[in-house]
Design a protein around this motif. Sequence first.
Motif, short mmCIF file in Angstrom:
data_model
loop_
_atom_site.label_atom_id
_atom_site.label_comp_id
_atom_site.label_asym_id
_atom_site.label_seq_id
_atom_site.Cartn_x
_atom_site.Cartn_y
_atom_site.Cartn_z
N GLY A 8 -19.16 9.30 -5.52
CA GLY A 8 -19.03 8.86 -4.14
C GLY A 8 -17.88 7.90 -3.88
O GLY A 8 -17.64 7.52 -2.73
N GLY A 9 -17.19 7.50 -4.93
CA GLY A 9 -16.06 6.61 -4.74
C GLY A 9 -14.89 7.32 -4.09
O GLY A 9 -14.89 8.55 -3.93
N GLY A 10 -13.88 6.54 -3.71
CA GLY A 10 -12.70 7.13 -3.10
C GLY A 10 -11.87 6.09 -2.40
O GLY A 10 -12.07 4.89 -2.58
N LEU A 11 -10.94 6.58 -1.59
CA LEU A 11 -10.05 5.73 -0.81
C LEU A 11 -10.57 5.66 0.62
O LEU A 11 -10.85 6.70 1.24
CB LEU A 11 -8.64 6.31 -0.83
CG LEU A 11 -7.60 5.63 0.06
CD1 LEU A 11 -7.36 4.19 -0.38
CD2 LEU A 11 -6.29 6.43 0.05
N VAL A 12 -10.68 4.46 1.14
CA VAL A 12 -11.18 4.27 2.51
C VAL A 12 -10.39 3.14 3.15
O VAL A 12 -9.93 2.22 2.47
CB VAL A 12 -12.69 3.97 2.49
CG1 VAL A 12 -13.00 2.68 1.78
CG2 VAL A 12 -13.27 3.98 3.89
N GLN A 13 -10.23 3.22 4.46
CA GLN A 13 -9.54 2.16 5.19
C GLN A 13 -10.44 0.95 5.39
O GLN A 13 -11.67 1.08 5.40
CB GLN A 13 -9.07 2.68 6.54
CG GLN A 13 -7.99 3.75 6.45
CD GLN A 13 -7.45 4.13 7.81
OE1 GLN A 13 -8.06 3.88 8.85
NE2 GLN A 13 -6.26 4.74 7.82
N PRO A 14 -9.84 -0.22 5.55
CA PRO A 14 -10.66 -1.40 5.85
C PRO A 14 -11.53 -1.16 7.08
O PRO A 14 -11.08 -0.58 8.07
CB PRO A 14 -9.60 -2.48 6.12
CG PRO A 14 -8.42 -2.05 5.31
CD PRO A 14 -8.41 -0.55 5.38
N GLY A 15 -12.78 -1.61 6.97
CA GLY A 15 -13.74 -1.38 8.02
C GLY A 15 -14.52 -0.09 7.86
O GLY A 15 -15.50 0.13 8.60
N GLY A 16 -14.12 0.75 6.94
CA GLY A 16 -14.79 2.02 6.73
C GLY A 16 -16.03 1.90 5.86
O GLY A 16 -16.44 0.80 5.47
N SER A 17 -16.61 3.05 5.57
CA SER A 17 -17.86 3.11 4.81
C SER A 17 -17.78 4.14 3.68
O SER A 17 -17.04 5.13 3.77
CB SER A 17 -19.03 3.50 5.73
OG SER A 17 -19.23 2.54 6.74
N LEU A 18 -18.54 3.89 2.66
CA LEU A 18 -18.73 4.83 1.56
C LEU A 18 -20.18 4.71 1.10
O LEU A 18 -20.78 3.64 1.21
CB LEU A 18 -17.81 4.53 0.37
CG LEU A 18 -16.34 4.92 0.45
CD1 LEU A 18 -15.62 4.41 -0.79
CD2 LEU A 18 -16.18 6.43 0.57
N ARG A 19 -20.70 5.81 0.55
CA ARG A 19 -22.00 5.76 -0.09
C ARG A 19 -21.85 6.20 -1.53
O ARG A 19 -21.46 7.35 -1.80
CB ARG A 19 -23.03 6.63 0.63
CG ARG A 19 -24.44 6.42 0.07
CD ARG A 19 -25.51 7.24 0.78
NE ARG A 19 -25.53 8.61 0.35
CZ ARG A 19 -26.58 9.42 0.47
NH1 ARG A 19 -27.70 8.96 1.00
NH2 ARG A 19 -26.51 10.68 0.08
N MET A 83 -22.14 1.28 1.53
CA MET A 83 -21.18 0.19 1.71
C MET A 83 -20.51 0.35 3.07
O MET A 83 -19.81 1.34 3.31
CB MET A 83 -20.14 0.23 0.59
CG MET A 83 -20.74 0.22 -0.80
SD MET A 83 -19.51 0.07 -2.11
CE MET A 83 -18.59 1.58 -1.88
N ASN A 84 -20.74 -0.62 3.95
CA ASN A 84 -20.16 -0.61 5.28
C ASN A 84 -19.21 -1.78 5.44
O ASN A 84 -19.22 -2.72 4.65
CB ASN A 84 -21.26 -0.70 6.34
CG ASN A 84 -22.22 0.46 6.29
OD1 ASN A 84 -21.84 1.58 5.94
ND2 ASN A 84 -23.48 0.22 6.64
N SER A 85 -18.38 -1.71 6.47
CA SER A 85 -17.43 -2.79 6.78
C SER A 85 -16.64 -3.19 5.54
O SER A 85 -16.50 -4.37 5.22
CB SER A 85 -18.17 -4.01 7.35
OG SER A 85 -18.90 -3.66 8.50
N LEU A 86 -16.12 -2.20 4.86
CA LEU A 86 -15.42 -2.45 3.59
C LEU A 86 -14.15 -3.25 3.81
O LEU A 86 -13.45 -3.09 4.83
CB LEU A 86 -15.12 -1.12 2.90
CG LEU A 86 -16.34 -0.50 2.20
CD1 LEU A 86 -16.11 0.97 1.90
CD2 LEU A 86 -16.65 -1.26 0.91
#
Length: 125
Positions: A8-19, A83-86
Amino acid sequence: QLQLVESGGGLVQPGGSLRLSCAASGFTLNYYAIGWFRQAPGKEREGVSCISNRDGSTSYADSVKGRFTISRDNAKNTVYLQMNSLKPEDTAVYYCAADFLRLCVLPISLDFGSWGQGTQVTVSS
């Protein structure tokens, strides 16, 4: 053979979410506490969150409290970390780990018995 596999990892923009998911094989998660940990480049590994097997109680490091949520699905033998508000400072390799009949207390120590191989989370614009 007890095995944990994160995904479930990866690249996300600030403020984004991952599970993130932590799938267990070779054992039943019902009897294990599961912790999520992370290690950023040049930094020590730290405990992020933990969920107990006994009553489902959870613990969170101050740095992620209110943004991350740990949960478990014993039927799927899987634990999740929503994970929210990354933030860029959340960038790290994230690991899950299991320990038999462990209570989750703060700070979350690293002496868990079994570990996964980790999944990279990168928060960047």
